[in-house]
Every structure is written in structure tokens, then in C-alpha cells.
Design a protein around this motif. Structure first.
Motif, mmCIF file in Angstrom:
data_model
loop_
_atom_site.group_PDB
_atom_site.id
_atom_site.type_symbol
_atom_site.label_atom_id
_atom_site.label_comp_id
_atom_site.label_asym_id
_atom_site.label_seq_id
_atom_site.Cartn_x
_atom_site.Cartn_y
_atom_site.Cartn_z
ATOM 1 N N ASP A 10 0.862 -1.288 -0.089
ATOM 2 C CA ASP A 10 -0.030 -0.082 0.102
ATOM 3 C C ASP A 10 0.915 1.102 0.146
ATOM 4 N N LEU A 11 2.143 1.208 0.515
ATOM 5 C CA LEU A 11 2.938 2.256 0.471
ATOM 6 C C LEU A 11 4.207 2.292 -0.776
ATOM 7 N N GLY A 12 3.827 1.220 -1.482
ATOM 8 C CA GLY A 12 4.686 1.441 -2.549
ATOM 9 C C GLY A 12 5.999 0.282 -2.669
ATOM 10 N N GLY A 13 5.892 -0.403 -1.698
ATOM 11 C CA GLY A 13 6.921 -1.443 -1.476
ATOM 12 C C GLY A 13 6.426 -2.960 -1.900
ATOM 13 N N HIS A 14 6.804 -3.225 -3.125
ATOM 14 C CA HIS A 14 6.375 -4.686 -3.459
ATOM 15 C C HIS A 14 7.396 -5.686 -3.664
ATOM 16 N N TYR A 15 7.499 -6.622 -2.774
ATOM 17 C CA TYR A 15 8.547 -7.606 -2.871
ATOM 18 C C TYR A 15 7.915 -9.003 -2.635
ATOM 19 N N GLU A 16 8.511 -10.041 -3.272
ATOM 20 C CA GLU A 16 8.250 -11.298 -2.892
ATOM 21 C C GLU A 16 8.689 -11.713 -1.383
ATOM 22 N N VAL A 17 7.859 -11.992 -0.536
ATOM 23 C CA VAL A 17 8.108 -12.206 1.133
ATOM 24 C C VAL A 17 7.803 -13.364 1.381
ATOM 25 N N ILE A 18 8.868 -14.226 1.921
ATOM 26 C CA ILE A 18 8.209 -15.681 2.750
ATOM 27 C C ILE A 18 8.822 -15.590 4.013
ATOM 28 N N HIS A 19 8.293 -16.518 4.534
ATOM 29 C CA HIS A 19 8.938 -16.697 6.076
ATOM 30 C C HIS A 19 10.028 -18.047 6.089
ATOM 31 N N HIS A 20 10.870 -17.912 6.873
ATOM 32 C CA HIS A 20 11.809 -18.840 6.751
ATOM 33 C C HIS A 20 11.206 -20.505 6.869
ATOM 34 N N THR A 21 10.204 -20.681 7.442
ATOM 35 C CA THR A 21 9.545 -22.056 7.407
ATOM 36 C C THR A 21 9.156 -22.286 5.836
ATOM 37 N N GLN A 22 8.906 -21.353 4.973
ATOM 38 C CA GLN A 22 8.612 -21.415 3.960
ATOM 39 C C GLN A 22 9.641 -21.918 2.885
ATOM 40 N N LEU A 23 10.883 -21.345 3.198
ATOM 41 C CA LEU A 23 12.015 -21.666 2.544
ATOM 42 C C LEU A 23 12.349 -22.860 2.764
ATOM 43 N N ILE A 24 12.359 -23.240 4.254
ATOM 44 C CA ILE A 24 12.834 -24.546 4.603
ATOM 45 C C ILE A 24 12.031 -25.600 3.621
ATOM 46 N N GLN A 25 10.838 -25.489 3.683
ATOM 47 C CA GLN A 25 9.725 -26.413 3.097
ATOM 48 C C GLN A 25 10.295 -26.416 1.692
ATOM 49 N N GLN A 26 10.412 -25.414 0.889
ATOM 50 C CA GLN A 26 10.925 -25.453 -0.559
ATOM 51 C C GLN A 26 12.257 -26.134 -0.505
ATOM 52 N N LEU A 27 13.253 -25.865 0.302
ATOM 53 C CA LEU A 27 14.324 -26.528 0.191
ATOM 54 C C LEU A 27 14.403 -28.068 0.303
ATOM 55 N N ILE A 28 13.338 -28.564 1.440
ATOM 56 C CA ILE A 28 13.164 -29.974 1.325
ATOM 57 C C ILE A 28 12.678 -30.536 0.447
ATOM 58 N N ASP A 29 11.560 -29.866 -0.275
ATOM 59 C CA ASP A 29 10.984 -30.310 -1.509
ATOM 60 C C ASP A 29 11.870 -30.336 -2.766
ATOM 61 N N GLU A 30 12.788 -29.587 -2.785
ATOM 62 C CA GLU A 30 13.756 -29.461 -3.926
ATOM 63 C C GLU A 30 14.856 -30.374 -3.613
ATOM 64 N N GLY A 31 14.624 -31.116 -2.374
ATOM 65 C CA GLY A 31 15.956 -32.035 -2.170
ATOM 66 C C GLY A 31 17.220 -31.379 -1.650
ATOM 67 N N LYS A 32 17.243 -30.152 -1.532
ATOM 68 C CA LYS A 32 18.480 -29.517 -0.872
ATOM 69 C C LYS A 32 18.670 -29.703 0.415
ATOM 70 N N LEU A 33 17.657 -29.670 1.311
ATOM 71 C CA LEU A 33 17.850 -30.119 2.678
ATOM 72 C C LEU A 33 17.169 -31.480 2.834
ATOM 73 N N LYS A 34 17.859 -32.394 3.692
ATOM 74 C CA LYS A 34 17.504 -33.798 3.948
ATOM 75 C C LYS A 34 17.260 -34.127 5.343
ATOM 76 N N ALA A 35 17.664 -33.191 6.145
ATOM 77 C CA ALA A 35 17.511 -33.792 7.641
ATOM 78 C C ALA A 35 18.454 -35.038 7.758
ATOM 79 N N GLU A 36 19.684 -34.936 7.301
ATOM 80 C CA GLU A 36 20.724 -36.122 7.719
ATOM 81 C C GLU A 36 21.921 -35.453 7.709
ATOM 82 N N GLY A 37 22.819 -36.241 8.553
ATOM 83 C CA GLY A 37 24.109 -35.716 9.183
ATOM 84 C C GLY A 37 24.243 -35.118 10.265
ATOM 85 N N GLY A 38 23.025 -35.011 10.873
ATOM 86 C CA GLY A 38 23.102 -34.249 12.212
ATOM 87 C C GLY A 38 22.398 -34.985 13.225
ATOM 88 N N GLU A 39 21.834 -34.223 14.083
ATOM 89 C CA GLU A 39 21.075 -34.982 15.328
ATOM 90 C C GLU A 39 20.020 -35.565 15.030
#
Lengths: 435, 263
Positions: B112-141
Motif C-alpha cells: 500500500d505504501l509502494g513496497g512490492h516484494y516477494e516475501v516468504i517466512h523462513h519455514t516456507q523457505l525450509i519447506q521449499q528446500l526440502i521439496d527440492e531435495g536440497k535439505l535432507k535432515a541427515e548428517g546431524g542430530e
């Protein structure tokens, strides 16, 4: 028995008078809603229709509480569908016919049979609703704003519906018995799956049966006409206003709060001296002190609220014992709107009565207890938004009066001076990088 | 943390480089010690998957969210316009943020004030990375079989209908996810929203964070997962008051993800 022509005349007079009174009341309601500020809510027709179909017709949000939703569905379907029968009743009343649509034959029998089942379900629904309000005393029907009048209002509506359905079924039962006895004028028509249970309780004499049938018929139709004119004074208005109210729903994400264009104008001028102020009519005040500062949509919502209390029952502030109750916000807004509207109609102008929505109805303690979590907005089965009113009242308190709670003033100061709500220096903002 | 260099937009521009995404850290992520750990974990995740990112550093400013919720539209718009100038100056197109309040404000109120960006929350980014296979939840705890309950932040859930992304991030851990009675669109607020974080609550029977913490503890979790720095504060306080801080950990989705990947 009154001669048919006279009873037709009486019916016509009553019917027209009731409609006229209803139109008069409806005009008052529209005038009151128009006391609000303008707001654009007429875009995206398709999406709006879809929302109305799902939320109002389809009662989608009711089903968050399945038991209440099912009972409400009975009453709602009963109300909508039995109103088809009203058409026949009005035609019979005006033209002195008896069951004007009986020519439809088998389909007519199907309809009447269906109406009887619906009437029974309405009856059962209303009895359970009365039990929930008065015997098991479901918690959300109580609370500080549920003073004797709103509770009586609810009981009156439920009792009226029970009486109307009882009259409808008694009428059918008497009619059915008259048909079986071969009484003249009572042609064989309809199917009576429910009212036939009442047959043995009715007398056997034709004149008594005609008396019962006529009494029930008049009781039912006069009851409906009275009910129509009771609506404007009652929370029950939701049966009509739920439709426009959901049609004009906020279609943005719930987290988005409205932008104040009047402020944008001033901020732009402040940041850029070469900016020329747009001379769109500046608002009389920032935020809302009274109902005229709210939008027409806020006011429509106040009329639409049926005080079910789902909002209040999920409000984190209310759950933990704070004074805030979103339902009270809506009820206060409606009460104040009616007061202001009556004042204007009486005095032909908005004569200062020394009162306002903020302070005389809604207290500061209530508005500052809100966490803006949108639980109330999510819970409302007809998309009412108490949060918007709370925020408008806060805007008035902060921008017109500088009356924010002291710690919030400190927070404002921090944001303004160091770009963070806490007292940390802007220059230290990225210190975590090196820790 | 010294092994990881966190670039600022100013620095990238000076080197003639660009970033794919701006990481909007937020005030809590910048100053609150507990939230700083979440901030660092997000940087580690971004680094791990090789996304070219940058922060604004000392050029970042409060989005104005708490001012707006508290009714101070003037202050909000001043903040917003200043931030928009900076963001547009760096030609920012895409923003990820760890704070649902910043997320909501940048995404829904800046346009509304002229700032137009694609904004995502970090959980959305993490989900995308998991979907793309870039994060696998392995190698750690390993979180396998551990009881986790997720608390929906109001401005992510009800405010913006993001319910699945944080859950997806947890599902890939093979953990035992348990929902609280009030979850998703019925989730109960932690008590911090609407600028309550910065004031004392009005008088009542109970604090909201206690009500919510009790509900979380009823699920007998090992971990309460959060996705908002303010929820984090409120729930941690609640767990402490309930004297459960040794048995129950309040962790952000980003921290859990970083741990699961050994970052």
C-alpha cells in the motif's frame, strides 16, 4: 365462522401492515449503517459471491463446532424451506383458497411431507438450543455483555420458533383429520408423516377441527408477521444480514491491517518537502472515537452479530480473565449506533449527547488487552471482524489523544529513535554477526 | 560463527555482486540473545544450500509492526517508507524473514505504501528446500521418534494461512508430531501479539503464555517447536515458570532443521 371475504380482508390488511412496518424498520437500519465512513468493498464479484455461498449459504465456518452446527443446520434449512410454504399460506389468505398448490399432486405431497420433517427438526433443534442456554448453560452464552436482555432475546426467538412449528404441525394434523372425515372445502392433499402422530389427540367433531385448523393457521401466519417485525430489535437479524455481510467480507489476508491514506499523505509530505499534499477530504479524526468514525461495514457487522459468543470463547484475553470480549465490542457498537441514529432522527441533527463509543461503551482496558491474534475473526461464522474496531479505537487513543499505555509510548520512542522497539542502538544491530 | 561470513547488501553492491534473497533479520533476531541463535541458524542453512543472500545490517530498521498494531499509524508509515527507500535502493526483489510479524507487515502492508516484494517466512523457505531435495535432515542430530508439538504463530497461521510449511519441515525428521488441542486456525496466541510484548498484560486470572504453555505441556512433548521470536520468548518463560525447562525444549523450526543437518 367469519365469512371468507371478511377473513380475506383482515388477512390482507394485516399482511400489508406488517410488510409496511418491516420496510419502515429496514429503512432505519440502512440509515444507521450509512452513518459509517465509506469503504470500497464492491470489487471481485466472483470471489465475493463464492465467499457468500460458502460461508452464509453453506455455513462452512459453523462446522468448526459440529454439534451446534448440525442443530443450526436443521433450524436454518427448516426456516429456508418452510418459507416456501409461506407463499401458499399468503395466497390462501388473500384469495380464500385452501392449499392453493395442491394441484401439484404427488410432488405437493412430497413437499408437505418434507416440510413436516423439517418442522420436526426445527422443533427438536430449538428445544436442544433452549436446554443449552438455560439448563446445561453452555459457557459462551454467558459473560458480562450477556445481560438479561440478550439472554431473553435468545429465549424469545427459540420459543417463538417452537410455537410456530407446533402451530404448523397442529394445523396440518387438523387439516388431515378433516380430509379423512371428508369435510367440505378440505380436499385431499398433502402427506402428513409427522402430524399424523397427533391425530388421536384431536377431537372428532368437524366444527371443532375446523376451529383448531383455522386457529393454528392464523396463529402461524400472524406469528410469522410479528417475528418479521421483531427482527430489527433482535440479534436474530443475522438470518438476513449474514448474506450481505459475508458478500462484503474482507478478502485480504487477516494479518493485513488497513492502510490509512490520510496518514500516508502527511508522512509523504514530511519525508519529501517537494511533495504536494493531495487534497482529498482529510478525515475529521484519525481512528475512531464514535460510530461515525467506523466504516459502514463495521456497522453492518454490528447488526449482523447474533451474539453466539464463538469469538469471545476463543479470545486469549477473555479466556485468561481479562475484561475484553469481542462479542461485547460488536454489541456495544450496535447499541451505540442505534442510540446515535435515534438521536439524529429525533433532533434532525447529530445533537451532542456527551457520549461516545470509546469510554461510554468500550473501555480503554478492553482495547489494550487485545493481542490482535485474529482468533475472533477466524471464529465468526459470518465473517465479522471485531479486531478492526479495536484497532480503530486504538488509533484514536494514540494519534488523537496520545493516550497509549506508558510502556507503549516508550516502545514508540525506541522505534522512532533507534529503529527497534527496545532501547538498543541502531549501530549495534548487526553485532550478532561477530559474536 | 566466525567461520561463516554474513554479507551485507552494502558490501555486495561495493563488490558489484547481487543477492538472490534478502534475509530480513528483524529486531528480535538482531538484539534478543535467544533469537540471535535462530538468526545464525538461518544463515547456516542459507549458506549450506548455497543461496546467495545478504542482510541489511545496520541499515535495517523496525518494520513498524508493533507501532501499527498499537494504533500508531504515523510511526508505522514513517518506518515503512524509510525501509522501502532502502530496499528499493538495493533493488530487493525477494525477502525471507524469521519473524511472522515482519513477514506479515512486509508482505501485506508495504505494498500500500509502494513496497512490492516477494516475501516468504523462513519455514516456507525450509519447506521449499526440502521439496527440492536440497535439505535432507541427515548428517546431524536425530529427531526420530521424539515428541514434538508445534505452536502456530498468529501472524503466520491465521494472519497468512501458512500452516503446512512448518509442519512439513518437521515431518521430514521422522519425529512423532503431536498437535495441541487448539492448533492451526484454532491455535491459541502466545500472548505477545498486538504490541503486548512491550507492555504488561491487563489484569486477569492468568497470563496468556501460561495458558498456552500448559496446553503445549499436556501433549507431553520433548520439544515445543516455534516459528516466531516472540512466541519463543513467551513459551520459554511459560516453560520456566512451570519448571519444565530441563525436560522440554522450545526450539525454532530453523534450529531444529540446522541441528538435523549437522549445521
Amino acid at each position: 365462522m367469519t365469512p371468507p371475504v371478511i377473513s380475506q380482508l383482515i388477512f390482507a390488511v394485516l399482511f400489508v401492515a406488517a410488510l409496511a412496518l418491516a420496510i419502515f424498520n429496514a429503512r432505519k437500519i440502512i440509515q444507521n449503517i450509512r452513518l459509517g465512513r465509506s469503504e470500497q468493498r464492491a470489487d471481485q464479484t466472483g470471489k465475493r459471491l463464492q465467499t457468500m455461498l460458502l460461508v452464509a449459504f453453506g455455513q462452512k465456518k459453523m462446522f468448526k463446532r459440529p454439534f451446534a452446527a448440525l442443530l443450526h443446520l436443521f433450524v436454518y434449512l427448516g426456516f429456508c424451506i418452510i418459507n416456501l410454504e409461506m407463499l401458499e399460506i399468503v395466497i390462501d389468505g388473500l384469495f380464500g383458497t385452501h392449499r392453493a398448490f395442491s394441484g401439484l399432486g404427488g410432488f405437493y405431497s412430497f413437499l408437505i411431507g418434507a416440510f413436516e420433517w423439517l418442522a420436526l427438526s426445527v422443533l427438536v433443534g430449538c428445544v436442544i438450543f433452549l436446554t443449552r442456554r438455560n439448563i446445561t448453560r453452555v459457557r459462551r452464552f454467558f459473560g458480562i455483555e450477556m445481560t438479561p436482555w440478550p439472554r431473553t432475546d435468545a429465549n424469545l426467538i427459540l420459543t417463538a420458533e417452537i410455537l410456530l412449528m407446533a402451530a404448523f404441525l397442529t394445523m396440518n394434523a387438523a387439516d388431515h383429520k378433516l380430509q379423512l372425515l371428508g369435510a367440505p372445502h378440505y380436499t385431499q392433499a398433502g402427506a402428513f408423516p409427522i402430524s399424523s402422530w397427533l391425530l388421536s389427540a384431536l377431537p372428532d367433531s368437524i366444527p371443532s377441527l375446523i376451529g383448531i385448523e383455522r386457529f393454528s393457521w392464523w396463529f402461524h401466519i400472524i406469528g410469522v408477521l410479528i417475528f418479521l417485525n421483531y427482527l430489527p430489535y433482535s440479534k436474530h437479524l443475522h438470518i438476513l444480514l449474514a448474506f450481505p455481510n459475508t458478500y462484503f467480507s474482507n478478502l485480504h489476508p487477516k494479518g493485513r491491517f488497513t492502510n490509512m491514506d490520510s496518514v500516508t499523505n502527511e508522512v509523504k509530505a514530511m519525508l519529501d518537502p517537494s511533495y504536494t499534499l493531495e487534497t482529498t477530504a482529510a478525515p475529521l479524526r484519525f481512528g475512531a472515537k464514535d460510530i461515525q468514525d467506523l466504516t459502514w461495514k463495521n456497522l453492518l457487522e454490528a447488526y449482523t452479530c447474533t451474539e453466539c459468543g464463538r469469538c469471545t470463547s476463543v479470545c486469549p484475553a477473555n479466556i485468561t480473565g481479562k475484561l475484553l470480549s469481542p462479542r461485547k465490542i460488536m454489541m456495544d457498537t450496535r447499541d451505540r449506533m442505534v442510540e446515535v441514529g435515534d438521536n439524529i432522527r429525533k433532533n434532525k441533527e447529530d445533537k451532542d449527547d456527551g457520549k461516545s463509543l470509546l469510554d461510554n461503551y468500550i473501555t480503554r482496558e478492553e482495547i489494550w488487552a487485545c493481542t490482535t491474534c485474529n482468533a475472533c475473526v477466524e471464529a465468526c461464522p459470518v465473517n465479522i471482524n471485531p479486531l478492526e474496531i479495536i484497532v480503530e479505537l486504538r488509533r484514536y487513543a494514540v494519534m488523537e489523544e496520545s493516550q497509549a499505555p506508558i510502556p507503549l509510548n516508550a516502545m514508540f520512542g525506541n522505534v522512532e529513535n533507534n529503529g527497534a522497539p527496545w532501547k538498543y542502538a541502531q549501530a549495534d544491530r548487526a553485532n550478532w554477526v561477530d559474536d | 560463527m566466525n567461520e561463516l561470513h554474513i554479507p551485507t547488501m552494502a558490501e555486495l553492491v561495493a563488490r558489484g555482486e547481487t543477492a538472490d534473497i534478502l534475509f530480513w533479520v528483524g529486531c528480535a533476531g538482531s538484539f534478543d540473545e535467544r533469537a540471535q541463535r535462530i538468526t545464525r541458524d538461518i544463515c547456516k542453512i542459507l549458506h549450506h544450500v548455497g543461496i546467495r543472500y545478504a542482510i541489511l545490517g545496520t541499515e535495517e530498521n523496525c518494520t513498524g509492526d508493533p507501532a501499527k498494531r498499537a494504533g500508531n499509524e504515523f510511526l508505522f508509515q514513517m518506518q515503512a517508507m524509510m525501509n522501502i527507500q532502502i530496499l528499493d535502493g538495493y533493488e530487493v526483489k525477494k525477502i525471507v524473514t524469521a519473524c511472522p510479524h515482519c513477514f506479515n507487515t512486509l508482505k501485506n502492508e508495504y505494498p500500500d505504501l509502494g513496497g512490492h516484494y516477494e516475501v516468504i517466512h523462513h519455514t516456507q523457505l525450509i519447506q521449499q528446500l526440502i521439496d527440492e531435495g536440497k535439505l535432507k535432515a541427515e548428517g546431524g542430530e536425530s529427531f526420530k521418534g521424539r515428541r514434538i508439538t508445534y505452536h502456530d504463530p498468529c501472524y503466520l497461521g491465521r494472519g497468512n494461512d501458512v500452516y503446512e510449511a512448518p509442519r512439513k519441515a518437521l515431518e521430514c525428521l521422522d519425529a512423532e508430531l503431536v498437535e495441541m488441542k487448539r492448533c492451526r486456525s484454532n491455535g491459541l496466541c502466545c500472548g505477545a501479539g498486538g504490541a503486548q510484548m512491550f507492555k504488561e498484560p491487563e489484569k486477569g486470572k492468568k497470563d496468556i503464555n501460561i495458558e498456552r504453555t500448559e496446553e503445549a505441556l499436556e501433549t507431553q512433548p520433548e520439544i515445543i517447536a516455534a516459528a516466531c521470536p516472540f512466541c519463543m520468548t513467551m513459551l520459554r518463560d511459560g516453560v520456566k515458570i512451570k519448571e519444565k525447562e530441563h525436560d522440554v525444549h522450545v526450539l525454532d523450526i530453523a534450529e531444529i532443521t540446522a541441528r538435523a543437518n549437522g549445521l
